[in-house]
Design an enzyme around this catalytic site. Structure first.
Site, mmCIF file in Angstrom:
data_model
loop_
_atom_site.group_PDB
_atom_site.id
_atom_site.type_symbol
_atom_site.label_atom_id
_atom_site.label_comp_id
_atom_site.label_asym_id
_atom_site.label_seq_id
_atom_site.Cartn_x
_atom_site.Cartn_y
_atom_site.Cartn_z
ATOM 1 N N LYS A 34 0.848 -1.195 0.000
ATOM 2 C CA LYS A 34 0.000 0.000 0.000
ATOM 3 C C LYS A 34 0.884 1.246 0.000
ATOM 4 C CE LYS A 34 -3.720 -0.536 2.439
ATOM 5 N NZ LYS A 34 -4.256 -0.837 3.780
ATOM 6 N N ARG A 103 -3.159 3.314 8.470
ATOM 7 C CA ARG A 103 -3.464 2.127 7.666
ATOM 8 C C ARG A 103 -2.333 1.112 7.670
ATOM 9 N NH1 ARG A 103 -4.701 4.408 1.811
ATOM 10 N NH2 ARG A 103 -6.056 2.587 1.659
ATOM 11 N N GLY A 112 -7.987 -7.325 4.000
ATOM 12 C CA GLY A 112 -8.871 -7.452 5.157
ATOM 13 C C GLY A 112 -8.262 -8.177 6.342
ATOM 14 N N MET A 114 -5.563 -7.222 8.191
ATOM 15 C CA MET A 114 -5.017 -6.356 9.242
ATOM 16 C C MET A 114 -5.912 -5.135 9.416
ATOM 17 S SD MET A 114 -1.028 -6.758 8.497
ATOM 18 C CE MET A 114 -1.308 -6.346 6.814
ATOM 19 N N ARG A 344 -3.115 -1.432 -6.341
ATOM 20 C CA ARG A 344 -2.304 -2.645 -6.241
ATOM 21 C C ARG A 344 -2.635 -3.522 -7.426
ATOM 22 N NH1 ARG A 344 -5.698 -4.560 -1.098
ATOM 23 N NH2 ARG A 344 -7.652 -4.956 -2.151
ATOM 24 N N HIS A 460 -9.545 -37.524 5.227
ATOM 25 C CA HIS A 460 -9.714 -38.701 4.374
ATOM 26 C C HIS A 460 -10.410 -38.339 3.069
ATOM 27 C CE1 HIS A 460 -11.982 -42.329 3.014
ATOM 28 N NE2 HIS A 460 -10.806 -42.893 3.207
ATOM 29 N N SER A 778 15.969 -41.825 -15.013
ATOM 30 C CA SER A 778 14.761 -41.082 -14.681
ATOM 31 C C SER A 778 14.534 -41.212 -13.178
ATOM 32 C CB SER A 778 13.571 -41.640 -15.454
ATOM 33 O OG SER A 778 12.415 -40.928 -15.113
ATOM 34 N N CYS A 855 10.241 -38.811 -13.057
ATOM 35 C CA CYS A 855 8.854 -39.243 -13.281
ATOM 36 C C CYS A 855 8.103 -39.395 -11.962
ATOM 37 C CB CYS A 855 8.823 -40.519 -14.091
ATOM 38 S SG CYS A 855 9.794 -41.846 -13.393
ATOM 39 N N TYR A 875 14.149 -33.390 -18.734
ATOM 40 C CA TYR A 875 12.683 -33.315 -18.788
ATOM 41 C C TYR A 875 12.052 -33.694 -17.463
ATOM 42 C CZ TYR A 875 12.847 -38.423 -19.299
ATOM 43 O OH TYR A 875 13.079 -39.745 -19.085
HETATM 44 P P1 ADP Z 1 -7.654 -2.444 3.671
HETATM 45 O O1 ADP Z 1 -6.227 -2.707 3.408
HETATM 46 O O2 ADP Z 1 -8.305 -3.420 4.556
HETATM 47 O O3 ADP Z 1 -8.418 -2.159 2.396
HETATM 48 P P2 ADP Z 1 -7.358 0.392 4.012
HETATM 49 O O4 ADP Z 1 -6.183 0.859 4.733
HETATM 50 O O5 ADP Z 1 -7.317 0.442 2.527
HETATM 51 O O6 ADP Z 1 -7.704 -1.077 4.506
HETATM 52 O O7 ADP Z 1 -8.566 1.281 4.547
HETATM 53 C C1 ADP Z 1 -9.886 0.879 4.704
HETATM 54 C C2 ADP Z 1 -10.840 1.826 3.970
HETATM 55 O O8 ADP Z 1 -10.675 3.165 4.395
HETATM 56 C C3 ADP Z 1 -10.638 1.845 2.486
HETATM 57 O O9 ADP Z 1 -11.889 1.855 1.859
HETATM 58 C C4 ADP Z 1 -9.910 3.122 2.235
HETATM 59 O O10 ADP Z 1 -10.157 3.621 0.962
HETATM 60 C C5 ADP Z 1 -10.463 4.022 3.311
HETATM 61 N N1 ADP Z 1 -9.457 5.031 3.671
HETATM 62 C C6 ADP Z 1 -8.209 4.803 4.094
HETATM 63 N N2 ADP Z 1 -7.539 5.938 4.284
HETATM 64 C C7 ADP Z 1 -8.386 6.937 3.982
HETATM 65 C C8 ADP Z 1 -8.273 8.356 3.960
HETATM 66 N N3 ADP Z 1 -7.148 8.967 4.287
HETATM 67 N N4 ADP Z 1 -9.345 9.061 3.598
HETATM 68 C C9 ADP Z 1 -10.491 8.446 3.247
HETATM 69 N N5 ADP Z 1 -10.664 7.119 3.246
HETATM 70 C C10 ADP Z 1 -9.620 6.360 3.604
HETATM 71 MG MG MG Z 2 -7.745 -1.017 1.021
#
Ligand code: ADP
Ligand code: MG
Ligand code: MG
Length: 901
Positions: A34, A103, A112, A114, A344, A460, A778, A855, A875
């Protein structure tokens, strides 16, 4: 004189990072994905709110020391000052307050897993001032912040707060958050503050510095949260630590000229070149994905807000062109002004990965090698099984583990006997059980798919299903299965015995009724992509195939030959087994040869079928390998039958026959059959068996070539440990083959090759001597791994091996050596064998290179193929279904190796 050393730089404003000096990989490792994205977007001049990054390594430091390293606090405060300057706002300031998000962001995307805290810096005073211009926005932000801070930073969870909110809405007869008025949101905030104090026994902190430090610590710690740790383990993500990104908040929830959205620059399910995304008016953060209100399609936004849509599309294109890969972006609009908050590389299905790679190649965005590396070899497996169409609208009723790939539809049947009965009427059955046991095997085989509520990926049901290529979803924990009553309940409904269900073993989804599926097919972009892989790979790819049918499917998947054809499979066929048993049980040499003579034409027919399917490609045929008693009837069953006859005083031919066979079985049976009388050992004591097989092979060769088939025969002797085993046998078999050819006055187009399976450590260590004699090697890595570890595969996996990997902490080993080649042990033996074997061959054959393949099962495993490429094999050979995976993996290996040079 004391030199004033500049303190090490620990904290970086987005624009301070030098993106030229660092590779994109280094950027990610240091600042997280990020952070790297924010830095790059800032450099590109995209509208990104100002901010700074605390690199990943400090979360590891914090985890270990429970405090910040020296200087970090000062540098964070310094960065805050810069942030205040740049944004023209100040923390704690009533009129122009700075609010930030804190963040998380790891080097590899862990969506989602962290935590992130929004709206940090708010206090009651600031909110009260904000109320004068925009009361609803002020109170909405305040209630969000109190809850997020309690939940994420203080660890209270959000349940209690959600309940307050729901109760309040219910009381007011309102459904959606947006329907709440400013005053109502204010009341909710008051209730939240009371709840905060009740839960934590402390007042809500109004001081920004306290908030910021605690939030940074919370993000640090979220790296080691239970779900993050589990995700890392499942996806084999190293312990990198998470960066912390602190940036100015922009408000999508300010008014109706605001909003928030997400987009993919191409379609992540089928790869179509079209921006796909959604936008939600007057909302913040994850409101879009939370599904509370229905967002607007970006496509529709074009007509609703054309200027905004154009701006979004424009920046999305810019980003894709910059990264030259499909991007997954987050953006927010504050009072009409657009900001990008994240970008990303987008996660995608295999179909999408292939199409995007090929399209981008055609568009001139990426070169061929890059296109190859854009599809992970493991992912290719997805395209080789029937799967659910991305067009299918139906939502799964529940999910379990994706135990064995393939999508199937059938009648849900809860009882194995019933499954077997219905199968006879040609019904398609999905067997539904809490779990499966060995005695359920016949019921499983009668079904088109397996669904269980218990167990994990190695239970299983999972192991058996993968073994026989049966689609399976296991451990669907939400299903409450009553096998007696024939009913399964899931949240929101139930299905009963005979109802139609569908499962998708690729992703673990379970559906009610039929679903639209796609047949696997190597065509279009996929075919083009595989061809591209073939251009770059150096390892050959063959298939392990025992029948003409398997050989045909190997060819369809692009195999360049057969690396292993096990002749015992032919011995086990229904019309052969009695003859094989007759041969084993015969008491005189003459009887034995008579029995073998009956087998010979049958074997010849099998070989001709395979030669025909593989016309023009090399075929390695392995002479008989397993110990003889494996072909006799089940020992326990014989004993039971015999004992019954005896107890009942019956004296008949059957009893005599049983007596004889049981005696023979006991003679042949061994304490440790795996290490026993088999392979070349059997060939040396019972030479007539190998003579028969070689005879059938040569006859098949002559007849096939006369029918216009190009035969490239390679005869393989199994389980050689000593060069003399190989030498003695070939000294007998080669002249025999020559004699047969001479008798028919025939010279084959390609000389027959004689080689051995390398599967015993002694053979590896004496490879030079064996290399002098053999035309090819082989590796049989299943047995070689067993022998190297002294692991009996069939026993250890169930007993302790999986504990070595999953339970014992820290683990004894990371990988199952039967799945991923054990580089340190088996890999070393392979390296020694390659070097010494090639030397031996070169000595005796004018420098000619010994051909070496593999093989064993690891021959189809991408991770192992990386090593095998480096080990300079010629191979790999794998199951026909995995041939495309191996083609891709071999190309990846070649490209990776070239890049390292
Ligand atoms: P995740 O990695 O779980 O997506 P994010 O760090 O991207 O978490 O943040 C969660 C949400 O908050 C995202 O929808 C992101 O766009 C929003 N967000 C993060 N930082 C800001 C900011 N500075 N202003 C407005 N929205 C933000
Ligand atoms: Mg995000
Ligand atoms: Mg073997």
């Amino acid at each position: 004189m004391v030199l004033n050393k500049m303190p090490e730089k620990l904290v970086w404003m987005f624009e301070e990072v030098d993106t030229i000096k660092m590779s994109s990989n280094e950027l990610k490792l240091t600042f997280g994905g990020k952070g790297a994205g924010l830095v790059e977007m800032t450099k590109m001049g995209l509208p990104v709110p100002e901010g700074f990054i605390i690199p990943c390594r400090f979360s590891l430091y914090y985890a270990e020391n429970k405090k910040w390293p020296e200087g970090l606090k000062e540098q964070v405060l310094e960065a805050v000052r810069k942030l205040e300057q740049k944004s023209g706002r100040k923390f704690g300031d009533i009129t122009k307050p700075l609010l930030v998000s804190v963040r998380s962001g790891a080097p590899e995307s862990m969506p989602g897993m962290m935590d992130t805290v929004l709206n940090l810096g708010l206090s009651r005073k600031i909110v009260e001032k904000m109320v004068t211009s925009n009361p609803r926005f002020a109170w909405d932000s305040w209630r969000r912040f109190i809850m997020a801070y309690a939940d994420i930073v203080m660890g209270t969870g959000r349940d209690k707060f959600d309940k307050i909110m729901d109760a309040y809405k219910a009381k007011k007869g309102k459904k959606l958050d947006v329907e709440l008025t400013a005053d109502e949101l204010k009341e909710i905030s008051e209730q939240f503050l009371v709840e905060y104090k009740r839960l934590l026994n402390a007042d809500f902190p109004e001081n920004w510095e306290v908030q910021l430090e605690a939030a940074i610590n919370a993000v640090f710690m979220s790296w080691d949260s239970e779900r993050a740790v589990a995700y890392r383990k499942m996806n084999k993500i190293p312990n990198y630590g998470t960066a912390v990104n602190i940036m100015r908040m922009v408000f999508g929830n300010m008014n109706d000229k605001s909003g928030t959205g997400v987009l993919f620059t191409r379609n992540p399910s089928d790869g179509e070149k079209r921006i796909m995304g959604e936008f939600l008016v007057n909302a913040q953060g994850e409101d879009v994905v939370a599904g509370v209100r229905t967002p607007t399609n970006l496509e529709d936004l074009k007509t609703q807000k054309p200027a905004l849509a154009t701006a979004i599309y424009d920046l999305a294109h810019k980003l894709e062109n910059n990264y030259k890969d499909m991007q997954d972006c987050e953006f927010t609009v504050e009072d009409g002004k657009l900001y990008f908050l994240q970008t990303r590389s987008g996660k995608r299905t295999a179909a999408s990965a292939v199409k995007v790679a090929v399209d981008m190649l055609h568009e001139g965005l990426i070169d061929e090698k890059t296109a190859v590396t854009r599809v992970a070899p493991e992912k290719v497996e997805e395209l080789l099984h029937k799967r659910i169409s991305p067009k299918e609208k139906k939502k799964p009723i529940t999910k379990g583990y994706n135990a064995s790939p393939g999508a199937v539809t059938g009648k849900a049947i809860f009882d194995c006997k019933k499954a077997i009965e219905l199968k006879k009427k040609n019904e398609k059955i999905v067997l539904v059980r809490k779990e499966t046991k060995p005695e359920d095997f016949p019921g499983m085989v009668a079904s088109v798919g397996i669904l269980t509520s218990r167990g994990g990926k190695t239970c299983h049901a999972a192991v058996v299903a993968r073994g026989i290529g049966l689609p399976a979803v296991v451990g669907a924990g939400e299903l409450e299965i009553d096998e007696e009553e024939g009913i399964a309940k899931y949240p929101g409904g139930s299905f009963k015995d005979g109802d139609i269900v569908s499962i998708d073993g690729l992703n673990g989804a379970v559906y009610l009724g039929e679903v639209e599926t796609i047949q696997p097919e190597i065509a279009g972009e996929f075919a083009e992509y595989l061809k591209l892989c073939d251009k770059y790979r150096r390892l050959g790819v063959r298939a392990n195939a025992d029948t003409p049918e398997m050989a045909a499917s190997a060819i369809k998947n692009g195999a360049e030959g057969i690396g292993l054809c096990r002749t015992e499979r032919m011995f086990n066929a229904k019309d052969r087994l009695p003859k094989v048993q007759k041969m084993i049980l015969s008491e005189t040499q003459a009887d034995r040869e008579a029995a073998l003579n009956e087998l010979r034409p049958l074997q010849k027919g099998d070989f001709k079928g395979i030669f025909k399917a593989m016309n023009g490609k090399p075929v390695t045929i392995r002479l008989l390998d397993p110990p003889l008693h494996e072909f006799l009837p089940n020992y326990k069953n014989m004993l039971v039958e015999y004992t019954e006859l005896r107890v009942n005083g019956v004296e008949n031919d059957r009893k005599k026959e049983l007596e004889f066979v049981i005696k023979k079985y006991e003679e042949l049976q061994e304490q440790n059959a795996m290490l026993g009388h088999r392979g070349v050992r059997l060939g040396l004591t019972n030479p007539e068996i190998y003579r028969m097989q070689v005879g059938a092979l040569i006859e098949a060769l002559i007849e096939s070539e006369k029918e216009g088939i190009d035969v490239q025969l390679e005869i393989m002797l199994p389980l050689v440990a000593h060069v003399n085993e190989f030498k003695r046998l070939t000294d007998m078999l080669k002249p025999y083959a020559a004699e047969l050819l001479k008798a028919q006055n025939y010279t084959p187009k390609h000389p027959v090759k004689w080689g051995t399976m390398i599967e015993v450590p002694r053979a590896c260590l004496t490879a030079e001597a064996i290399g002098r004699e053999a035309d090819f090697f082989s590796f049989g890595t299943n047995d070689l791994t067993q022998a190297t570890f002294a692991f009996s595969r069939d026993d250890v996996e169930g007993k302790f091996l999986l504990k070595y990997i999953d339970e014992i902490k820290p683990p004894i080993m990371v990988d199952n050596p039967f799945e991923h080649l054990d580089v340190d042990g088996v890999g070393r033996l392979i390296q020694i064998t390659v070097a010494d074997g090639r030397k031996g061959r070169a000595d005796t054959h004018k420098g000619e290179r010994l051909k070496i393949g593999i093989c064993g099962e690891t021959g189809g495993d991408p991770q192992s193929i990386m090593f095998l490429h480096k080990a300079d094999l010629d191979y790999v050979s794998c199951s026909p279904f995995r041939v495309p995976v191996a083609r891709v993996a071999a190309a990846h290996a070649a490209i990776a190796a070239a890049q390292k040079m």
